[in-house]
Structures are given as structure tokens and as C-alpha cells.
Design a protein around this motif. Structure first.
Motif, PDB file in Angstrom:
ATOM      1  N   ALA A 272      24.914  36.748  25.974  1.00  0.00           N
ATOM      2  CA  ALA A 272      26.023  37.610  26.390  1.00  0.00           C
ATOM      3  C   ALA A 272      27.371  36.977  26.032  1.00  0.00           C
ATOM      4  N   VAL A 273      27.476  35.673  26.220  1.00  0.00           N
ATOM      5  CA  VAL A 273      28.714  34.972  25.845  1.00  0.00           C
ATOM      6  C   VAL A 273      28.916  35.042  24.328  1.00  0.00           C
ATOM      7  N   THR A 274      27.847  34.848  23.574  1.00  0.00           N
ATOM      8  CA  THR A 274      27.927  34.931  22.115  1.00  0.00           C
ATOM      9  C   THR A 274      28.346  36.332  21.678  1.00  0.00           C
ATOM     10  N   LEU A 275      27.784  37.340  22.308  1.00  0.00           N
ATOM     11  CA  LEU A 275      28.131  38.726  21.985  1.00  0.00           C
ATOM     12  C   LEU A 275      29.617  38.974  22.202  1.00  0.00           C
ATOM     13  N   VAL A 276      30.135  38.518  23.331  1.00  0.00           N
ATOM     14  CA  VAL A 276      31.558  38.715  23.631  1.00  0.00           C
ATOM     15  C   VAL A 276      32.434  37.951  22.642  1.00  0.00           C
ATOM     16  N   LEU A 277      32.086  36.692  22.379  1.00  0.00           N
ATOM     17  CA  LEU A 277      32.903  35.885  21.458  1.00  0.00           C
ATOM     18  C   LEU A 277      32.897  36.458  20.038  1.00  0.00           C
ATOM     19  N   ALA A 278      31.742  36.940  19.594  1.00  0.00           N
ATOM     20  CA  ALA A 278      31.667  37.505  18.238  1.00  0.00           C
ATOM     21  C   ALA A 278      32.419  38.827  18.137  1.00  0.00           C
ATOM     22  N   ALA A 279      32.575  39.520  19.247  1.00  0.00           N
ATOM     23  CA  ALA A 279      33.260  40.806  19.233  1.00  0.00           C
ATOM     24  C   ALA A 279      34.777  40.673  19.363  1.00  0.00           C
ATOM     25  N   LEU A 280      35.261  39.515  19.746  1.00  0.00           N
ATOM     26  CA  LEU A 280      36.696  39.335  19.972  1.00  0.00           C
ATOM     27  C   LEU A 280      37.494  39.351  18.670  1.00  0.00           C
TER      28      LEU A 280
ATOM     29  N   GLN B 174      26.240  32.014   8.808  1.00  0.00           N
ATOM     30  CA  GLN B 174      27.159  32.803   7.976  1.00  0.00           C
ATOM     31  C   GLN B 174      28.520  32.985   8.659  1.00  0.00           C
ATOM     32  N   LEU B 175      28.523  33.127   9.970  1.00  0.00           N
ATOM     33  CA  LEU B 175      29.795  33.243  10.692  1.00  0.00           C
ATOM     34  C   LEU B 175      30.591  31.944  10.563  1.00  0.00           C
ATOM     35  N   TYR B 176      29.918  30.821  10.677  1.00  0.00           N
ATOM     36  CA  TYR B 176      30.597  29.545  10.501  1.00  0.00           C
ATOM     37  C   TYR B 176      31.185  29.438   9.095  1.00  0.00           C
ATOM     38  N   ARG B 177      30.480  29.989   8.117  1.00  0.00           N
ATOM     39  CA  ARG B 177      30.960  29.982   6.730  1.00  0.00           C
ATOM     40  C   ARG B 177      31.974  31.082   6.468  1.00  0.00           C
ATOM     41  N   ARG B 178      32.303  31.846   7.528  1.00  0.00           N
ATOM     42  CA  ARG B 178      33.339  32.885   7.496  1.00  0.00           C
ATOM     43  C   ARG B 178      32.934  34.074   6.633  1.00  0.00           C
ATOM     44  N   ARG B 179      31.695  34.453   6.710  1.00  0.00           N
ATOM     45  CA  ARG B 179      31.179  35.615   5.982  1.00  0.00           C
ATOM     46  C   ARG B 179      31.100  36.805   6.930  1.00  0.00           C
ATOM     47  N   LYS B 180      31.520  37.952   6.445  1.00  0.00           N
ATOM     48  CA  LYS B 180      31.537  39.154   7.282  1.00  0.00           C
ATOM     49  C   LYS B 180      30.145  39.542   7.789  1.00  0.00           C
ATOM     50  N   PRO B 181      29.086  39.485   6.959  1.00  0.00           N
ATOM     51  CA  PRO B 181      27.761  39.829   7.493  1.00  0.00           C
ATOM     52  C   PRO B 181      27.324  38.902   8.625  1.00  0.00           C
TER      53      PRO B 181
ATOM     54  N   PRO C 235      39.879  37.277  17.530  1.00  0.00           N
ATOM     55  CA  PRO C 235      39.983  36.053  16.724  1.00  0.00           C
ATOM     56  C   PRO C 235      38.812  35.865  15.758  1.00  0.00           C
ATOM     57  N   THR C 236      37.616  36.308  16.159  1.00  0.00           N
ATOM     58  CA  THR C 236      36.472  36.189  15.256  1.00  0.00           C
ATOM     59  C   THR C 236      36.636  37.139  14.080  1.00  0.00           C
ATOM     60  N   GLU C 237      37.114  38.332  14.359  1.00  0.00           N
ATOM     61  CA  GLU C 237      37.372  39.288  13.274  1.00  0.00           C
ATOM     62  C   GLU C 237      38.433  38.738  12.324  1.00  0.00           C
ATOM     63  N   ASN C 238      39.484  38.158  12.879  1.00  0.00           N
ATOM     64  CA  ASN C 238      40.535  37.570  12.038  1.00  0.00           C
ATOM     65  C   ASN C 238      40.009  36.395  11.227  1.00  0.00           C
ATOM     66  N   TRP C 239      39.128  35.603  11.814  1.00  0.00           N
ATOM     67  CA  TRP C 239      38.524  34.447  11.142  1.00  0.00           C
ATOM     68  C   TRP C 239      37.819  34.888   9.863  1.00  0.00           C
ATOM     69  N   VAL C 240      37.071  35.968   9.967  1.00  0.00           N
ATOM     70  CA  VAL C 240      36.332  36.488   8.808  1.00  0.00           C
ATOM     71  C   VAL C 240      37.298  37.155   7.833  1.00  0.00           C
ATOM     72  N   ARG C 241      38.256  37.911   8.346  1.00  0.00           N
ATOM     73  CA  ARG C 241      39.195  38.639   7.491  1.00  0.00           C
ATOM     74  C   ARG C 241      40.071  37.692   6.676  1.00  0.00           C
ATOM     75  N   VAL C 242      40.539  36.607   7.291  1.00  0.00           N
ATOM     76  CA  VAL C 242      41.371  35.628   6.565  1.00  0.00           C
ATOM     77  C   VAL C 242      40.562  35.024   5.434  1.00  0.00           C
ATOM     78  N   SER C 243      39.271  34.794   5.674  1.00  0.00           N
ATOM     79  CA  SER C 243      38.400  34.256   4.623  1.00  0.00           C
ATOM     80  C   SER C 243      38.295  35.224   3.456  1.00  0.00           C
ATOM     81  N   LEU C 244      38.190  36.535   3.769  1.00  0.00           N
ATOM     82  CA  LEU C 244      38.102  37.533   2.718  1.00  0.00           C
ATOM     83  C   LEU C 244      39.392  37.593   1.909  1.00  0.00           C
ATOM     84  N   LEU C 245      40.539  37.391   2.577  1.00  0.00           N
ATOM     85  CA  LEU C 245      41.822  37.433   1.874  1.00  0.00           C
ATOM     86  C   LEU C 245      42.002  36.223   0.968  1.00  0.00           C
ATOM     87  N   GLU C 246      41.443  35.090   1.385  1.00  0.00           N
ATOM     88  CA  GLU C 246      41.594  33.859   0.608  1.00  0.00           C
ATOM     89  C   GLU C 246      40.727  33.828  -0.642  1.00  0.00           C
ATOM     90  N   SER C 247      39.609  34.570  -0.613  1.00  0.00           N
ATOM     91  CA  SER C 247      38.696  34.497  -1.769  1.00  0.00           C
ATOM     92  C   SER C 247      39.060  35.468  -2.847  1.00  0.00           C
TER      93      SER C 247
END
Length: 157
Positions: free
Chosen positions: A135-143, A77-84, A145-157
Motif C-alpha cells: 500500500a505504501v509502494t502504491l501511494v509513493l508510485a502514484a505521487l 525500471q522505476l529506479y532507472r527512471r523508465r515510464k513502464p 514526484p514519481t511522475e516527475n522523476w520519470v518525466r524528467v528522464s524522458l526529457l533528458e533522453s
């Protein structure tokens, strides 16, 4: 109705800017979800054969039962840019880190003569192989850019 023009590539609001961090988090999450399934079997067999955990194997199975689908579905779902997907990835990787820390504490509490030499080293290798990427996944998902990745997807839809 007129829509505003898309920002140029590389701009913070661009859909393609900063894709490396979230895509890496998504791939690590999906791989962690897949790795949790055989790791669960291996840990239960090794720890059960050593008579260390007693009543803990159901706890281990429960932890892996949460961790595996959260990471696998969250990564997809993260790859598909979904917030959940971001939240599932955060929860699954946090569960993996907590589980690894708890198992490490249990193993430290066990006397050296309880574990056979091979089982102890295998368990530590499995823990390191699961906890470090989680631990690396946790840090990367919390950064951000990941939040922006999902947010830009929400703005586009």
C-alpha cells in the motif's frame, strides 16, 4: 542546435529534485517482488494444509505470479527512471493490496475452529507484512514526484 540550460538543483524540473519518493517506491517494489516468491510458497502450504481454500491455491499462485515480476521488474525500471517501471510498480502493488484484502475476507469467513492457532497468526502476520508495504509502494508510485522523476528522464533522453 542550442539546448536550453538545465534548471538548477532543487528546481521542479531538475533531475535530482524529489528523488526520495521515487527511489523509495522503487526499492519497496523490488523488495516486495522478492518477498512475494517465498510468501507464495508459505501461503499455499499453510492454507493448503488447513484445507481452507480448496480450489484457491491456483488463484494464489496466479496472483503471486503476476505480483512478483511486476514489482521486481517495475522497481528496477522505476529506479532507472523508465515510464513502464512506474506502471508495473502501480499494477504489482495494487495486485498485492487486492490479494491481501481478498485473503483477509476469506480468513474472516472461515470459522475459528478451522484454523489452528499458529497458522492463523502466521497468515495474518504474512498478510500484514505484504499488504502494508504494498500500500505504501502504491501511494509513493502514484505521487507527483514519481511522475516527475520519470518525466524528467524522458526529457533528458
Amino acid at each position: 542546435m542550442e539546448y536550453p540550460p538545465m534548471p538548477p538543483v532543487g528546481h521542479p524540473g531538475s533531475a535530482r529534485s524529489g528523488a526520495g519518493v521515487p527511489v523509495t517506491a522503487a526499492v519497496l517494489a523490488a523488495l516486495g517482488g522478492l518477498a512475494a516468491i517465498p510468501a507464495c510458497v508459505l501461503m499455499v502450504v499453510l492454507l493448503g494444509s488447513q484445507h481452507i481454500l480448496g480450489s484457491f491455491p491456483p488463484l494464489l499462485l496466479g496472483e503471486f505470479a503476476v505480483q512478483a515480476p511486476f514489482l521486481l521488474i517495475g522497481g528496477i525500471q522505476l529506479y532507472r527512471r523508465r515510464k513502464p517501471g512506474r506502471w508495473l510498480t502501480l499494477m504489482g502493488s495494487a495486485a498485492a493490496v487486492v490479494q491481501g484484502a481478498a485473503l483477509a475476507v476469506v480468513l474472516v469467513q472461515v470459522k475459528d475452529n478451522t484454523l489452528t492457532a499458529g497458522a492463523g497468526s502466521i497468515i495474518l502476520i504474512v498478510l500484514a507484512a505484504l499488504v502494508v508495504p504494498a500500500a505504501v509502494t502504491l501511494v509513493l508510485a502514484a505521487l507527483k514526484p514519481t511522475e516527475n522523476w520519470v518525466r524528467v528522464s524522458l526529457l533528458e533522453s
